[in-house]
Design a protein around this motif. Structure first.
Motif, PDB file in Angstrom:
ATOM      1  N   GLY A 283      11.497  -2.426 -19.403  1.00 45.30           N
ATOM      2  CA  GLY A 283      11.738  -3.573 -20.281  1.00 45.30           C
ATOM      3  C   GLY A 283      10.948  -3.469 -21.578  1.00 45.30           C
ATOM      4  O   GLY A 283      11.498  -3.645 -22.677  1.00 45.30           O
ATOM      5  N   GLY A 284       9.657  -3.159 -21.471  1.00 42.77           N
ATOM      6  CA  GLY A 284       8.859  -2.972 -22.679  1.00 42.77           C
ATOM      7  C   GLY A 284       9.324  -1.781 -23.484  1.00 42.77           C
ATOM      8  O   GLY A 284       9.322  -1.795 -24.729  1.00 42.77           O
ATOM      9  N   GLY A 285       9.743  -0.731 -22.770  1.00 40.40           N
ATOM     10  CA  GLY A 285      10.202   0.480 -23.454  1.00 40.40           C
ATOM     11  C   GLY A 285      11.461   0.273 -24.270  1.00 40.40           C
ATOM     12  O   GLY A 285      11.659   0.946 -25.294  1.00 40.40           O
ATOM     13  N   LEU A 286      12.325  -0.644 -23.857  1.00 35.14           N
ATOM     14  CA  LEU A 286      13.555  -0.901 -24.606  1.00 35.14           C
ATOM     15  C   LEU A 286      13.254  -1.421 -26.012  1.00 35.14           C
ATOM     16  O   LEU A 286      13.963  -1.097 -26.973  1.00 35.14           O
ATOM     17  N   PHE A 287      12.196  -2.214 -26.151  1.00 31.86           N
ATOM     18  CA  PHE A 287      11.800  -2.684 -27.479  1.00 31.86           C
ATOM     19  C   PHE A 287      11.283  -1.526 -28.337  1.00 31.86           C
ATOM     20  O   PHE A 287      11.529  -1.468 -29.543  1.00 31.86           O
ATOM     21  N   ILE A 288      10.551  -0.606 -27.678  1.00 37.73           N
ATOM     22  CA  ILE A 288      10.071   0.578 -28.398  1.00 37.73           C
ATOM     23  C   ILE A 288      11.249   1.428 -28.869  1.00 37.73           C
ATOM     24  O   ILE A 288      11.307   1.859 -30.015  1.00 37.73           O
ATOM     25  N   ALA A 289      12.200   1.653 -27.958  1.00 40.00           N
ATOM     26  CA  ALA A 289      13.373   2.459 -28.293  1.00 40.00           C
ATOM     27  C   ALA A 289      14.175   1.838 -29.429  1.00 40.00           C
ATOM     28  O   ALA A 289      14.699   2.538 -30.305  1.00 40.00           O
ATOM     29  N   THR A 290      14.264   0.509 -29.427  1.00 43.52           N
ATOM     30  CA  THR A 290      14.968  -0.187 -30.502  1.00 43.52           C
ATOM     31  C   THR A 290      14.236  -0.009 -31.829  1.00 43.52           C
ATOM     32  O   THR A 290      14.850   0.288 -32.864  1.00 43.52           O
ATOM     33  N   ALA A 291      12.911  -0.155 -31.794  1.00 41.23           N
ATOM     34  CA  ALA A 291      12.115  -0.096 -33.020  1.00 41.23           C
ATOM     35  C   ALA A 291      12.132   1.283 -33.678  1.00 41.23           C
ATOM     36  O   ALA A 291      12.141   1.386 -34.907  1.00 41.23           O
ATOM     37  N   ILE A 292      12.138   2.342 -32.867  1.00 39.31           N
ATOM     38  CA  ILE A 292      12.053   3.687 -33.451  1.00 39.31           C
ATOM     39  C   ILE A 292      13.412   4.376 -33.528  1.00 39.31           C
ATOM     40  O   ILE A 292      13.484   5.558 -33.875  1.00 39.31           O
ATOM     41  N   SER A 293      14.490   3.662 -33.233  1.00 38.07           N
ATOM     42  CA  SER A 293      15.811   4.294 -33.188  1.00 38.07           C
ATOM     43  C   SER A 293      16.222   4.890 -34.533  1.00 38.07           C
ATOM     44  O   SER A 293      16.894   5.926 -34.581  1.00 38.07           O
ATOM     45  N   GLY A 294      15.817   4.246 -35.627  1.00 39.89           N
ATOM     46  CA  GLY A 294      16.146   4.789 -36.943  1.00 39.89           C
ATOM     47  C   GLY A 294      15.506   6.147 -37.166  1.00 39.89           C
ATOM     48  O   GLY A 294      16.168   7.101 -37.620  1.00 39.89           O
ATOM     49  N   THR A 295      14.225   6.264 -36.830  1.00 35.67           N
ATOM     50  CA  THR A 295      13.513   7.540 -36.961  1.00 35.67           C
ATOM     51  C   THR A 295      14.077   8.568 -35.996  1.00 35.67           C
ATOM     52  O   THR A 295      14.253   9.743 -36.345  1.00 35.67           O
ATOM     53  N   PHE A 296      14.370   8.137 -34.768  1.00 35.12           N
ATOM     54  CA  PHE A 296      14.946   9.023 -33.753  1.00 35.12           C
ATOM     55  C   PHE A 296      16.274   9.605 -34.259  1.00 35.12           C
ATOM     56  O   PHE A 296      16.529  10.810 -34.140  1.00 35.12           O
ATOM     57  N   THR A 297      17.104   8.771 -34.854  1.00 34.84           N
ATOM     58  CA  THR A 297      18.391   9.224 -35.373  1.00 34.84           C
ATOM     59  C   THR A 297      18.207  10.189 -36.535  1.00 34.84           C
ATOM     60  O   THR A 297      18.942  11.186 -36.649  1.00 34.84           O
ATOM     61  N   SER A 298      17.215   9.935 -37.392  1.00 36.67           N
ATOM     62  CA  SER A 298      16.942  10.832 -38.520  1.00 36.67           C
ATOM     63  C   SER A 298      16.540  12.217 -38.040  1.00 36.67           C
ATOM     64  O   SER A 298      16.990  13.236 -38.577  1.00 36.67           O
ATOM     65  N   VAL A 299      15.680  12.273 -37.015  1.00 35.21           N
ATOM     66  CA  VAL A 299      15.269  13.562 -36.457  1.00 35.21           C
ATOM     67  C   VAL A 299      16.474  14.276 -35.846  1.00 35.21           C
ATOM     68  O   VAL A 299      16.644  15.494 -35.999  1.00 35.21           O
ATOM     69  N   ALA A 300      17.332  13.509 -35.160  1.00 36.31           N
ATOM     70  CA  ALA A 300      18.518  14.102 -34.538  1.00 36.31           C
ATOM     71  C   ALA A 300      19.438  14.728 -35.583  1.00 36.31           C
ATOM     72  O   ALA A 300      19.911  15.861 -35.423  1.00 36.31           O
TER      73      ALA A 300
END
Length: 463
Positions: free
Chosen positions: A372-389
């Motif tokens: 549950g806590g991790g889902l907020f982390i994943a949401t917050a960094i998704s933009g950076t994650f997508t940029s790296v991808a």
């Protein structure tokens, strides 16, 4: 280096690890024939584990998708799963040099005594690479990205040392630790949470480990029957019963498949351990000869714990729980739809389960809080994650504007690294100091633990 990294990625863990383990075993004194046998057995075991995990994912995935549809889930960040994450990580510039860099760092930490874990699970260095790649994007610097990857490894090795005795005792793995970034960070949640649960009336007396369940329910408490019941419940929740013929076939098939996973997965892990134990014993002998009085752990993938009944049962229960948690947290800001990585929940809870002493109820509660806590982390960094991808050449076939993953995108250590990068170089330096200080504190804890064990052994011998 990028070409070499790409080649390693394409080979996969099932090929890379047998080669590395064979070379490592020869280097520490095993005869080539025995070393080769150990390496091949480990490769066979990993293929077996991955086949069963893949079977679980292909069976659970459709039911989970149907459940999400029935609950009218509208989450726009897609979980692309760990295979895509690994490819993204090794495809980055940090990933191109991650294996020699982290291997050298591990040796330095061993020589200085800051860790006792020798992480031979080189394939899973991709987790450090992904964290470093995210930092590199945020700070627009390859070198700071590599710096971040090093911090991730220091913290993960310290966590592996901290949890190693509990892992060894519960799973029966001598001198083994899990410096696996998918699993290790959750030890910091499980340790205090377990202490808290020990003080909650009712929960503190609830015995919910597989042995206690089987003792209470007899034949129907066996892991095979437990898997059957969990599979049927997940199937019923996902498929419903609108079309009795089609839905009953899907539900019953899922039930027997999950029961099969509960039986087959531990046997695949046993094959893996047959190859691993001789290497672990040789490594212990090698270290004792050259560093008398010092103890070392062999760091491995937490996949070797994935077949333990409490781990599998906890993970299966967490599949629908994870989807429900994602839906309930949507109004609070979650935008991630857990999907591909639902099959890798066993790796997320692999360290938590032994810290909860195999108690499935406690493990499910802890896992739900962590995810549950991790889902907020994943949401917050998704933009950076997508940029790296995108920079790594990943083809976003999902059509989503943003992607992430449950394994690394929702990992607290990954979130910490990205937050560090956003604060700049000063924060990165501070983070390195904190990581080294944490490793030093863990070293002191481990030393006191060893001294206490030695006193108990001496008292026992005297008695």
């Amino acid at each position: 280096m990028e070409a070499f990294s790409s080649y390693i990625t394409d080979l996969g863990a099932a090929v890379v690890l047998p080669v590395l383990i064979t070379l490592f075993a020869i280097a520490i004194g095993q005869k080539p024939g025995r070393a080769l046998r150990s390496g091949i057995l480990i490769g066979v075991g990993f293929i077996g584990v991955n086949l069963v995990i893949g079977l679980l994912g292909s069976s659970i995935g459709p039911a989970a998708t149907e459940l999400a549809t029935r609950l009218s889930v509208n989450l726009d960040i897609v979980d692309v799963g760990w295979p895509s994450s690994a490819a993204i990580a090794f495809g980055s510039k940090v990933g191109a040099v991650i294996i020699p860099f982290c291997l050298a760092l591990n040796v330095v930490l061993l020589l200085t005594g800051l860790t006792r874990t020798f992480d031979i699970d080189l394939w899973n260095y991709w987790h450090f690479a992904l964290g470093g790649a995210l930092v590199a994007v945020v700070m627009d610097s390859f070198w700071w990205g590599l710096f971040g990857a090093g911090i991730a490894m220091i913290i993960t090795l310290a966590l592996a040392d901290l949890s190693a005795p509990m892992i060894q005792k519960y799973f029966g793995f001598p001198d083994i630790s899990f410096p696996h970034m998918t699993s290790a960070p959750y030890a910091l949640l499980a340790i205090p949470l377990n202490s808290l649960m020990d003080k909650i009336p009712g929960l503190n007396k609830l015995e919910a480990d597989p042995a206690s369940i089987q003792k209470r329910f007899g034949l129907f408490g066996e892991t095979m029957f437990l898997g059957l019941v969990i599979g049927l419940v997940i199937g019923l929740a996902g498929y419903g019963f609108d079309d009795p013929r089609a839905d009953s076939i899907a539900i019953l098939t899922l039930g027997i498949t999950v029961a099969a996973v509960m039986v087959i997965l531990p046997r695949m892990v046993a094959i893996l351990m047959e190859g691993l134990v001789p290497v672990s014993e040789s490594a212990r002998t090698f270290m004792q000869k050259r560093f008398p009085g010092r103890r070392y752990y062999i760091g491995l993938d937490s996949a070797i714990a994935a077949g333990q009944p409490a781990v599998v049962a906890t993970s299966l229960i967490l599949v629908p729980v994870t989807l429900l948690v994602a839906i309930l947290l949507a109004p609070l800001g979650n935008r991630v739809l857990p999907l591909v990585d639902l099959a890798t929940i066993p790796f997320i809870v692999a360290v938590m389960v032994p810290l909860f002493r195999g108690n499935i109820v406690r493990s499910v509660i802890g896992g739900a809080i962590a995810i549950g806590g991790g889902l907020f982390i994943a949401t917050a960094i998704s933009g950076t994650f997508t940029s790296v991808a995108l920079a790594s050449g990943f083809d976003n076939v999902s059509g989503s504007n943003r992607i992430s993953s449950l394994v690394d995108g929702a990992n607290p250590l990954t979130g910490l690294l990205v937050g560090m990068g956003e604060l700049g170089p000063v924060a990165a330096i501070v983070m390195l100091v904190v990581a080294l200080a944490f490793a030093f504190v863990v070293r002191r804890i481990v030393a006191r633990r060893d001294a206490a064990e030695a006193q108990q052994e001496t008292a026992g011998a005297a008695a």
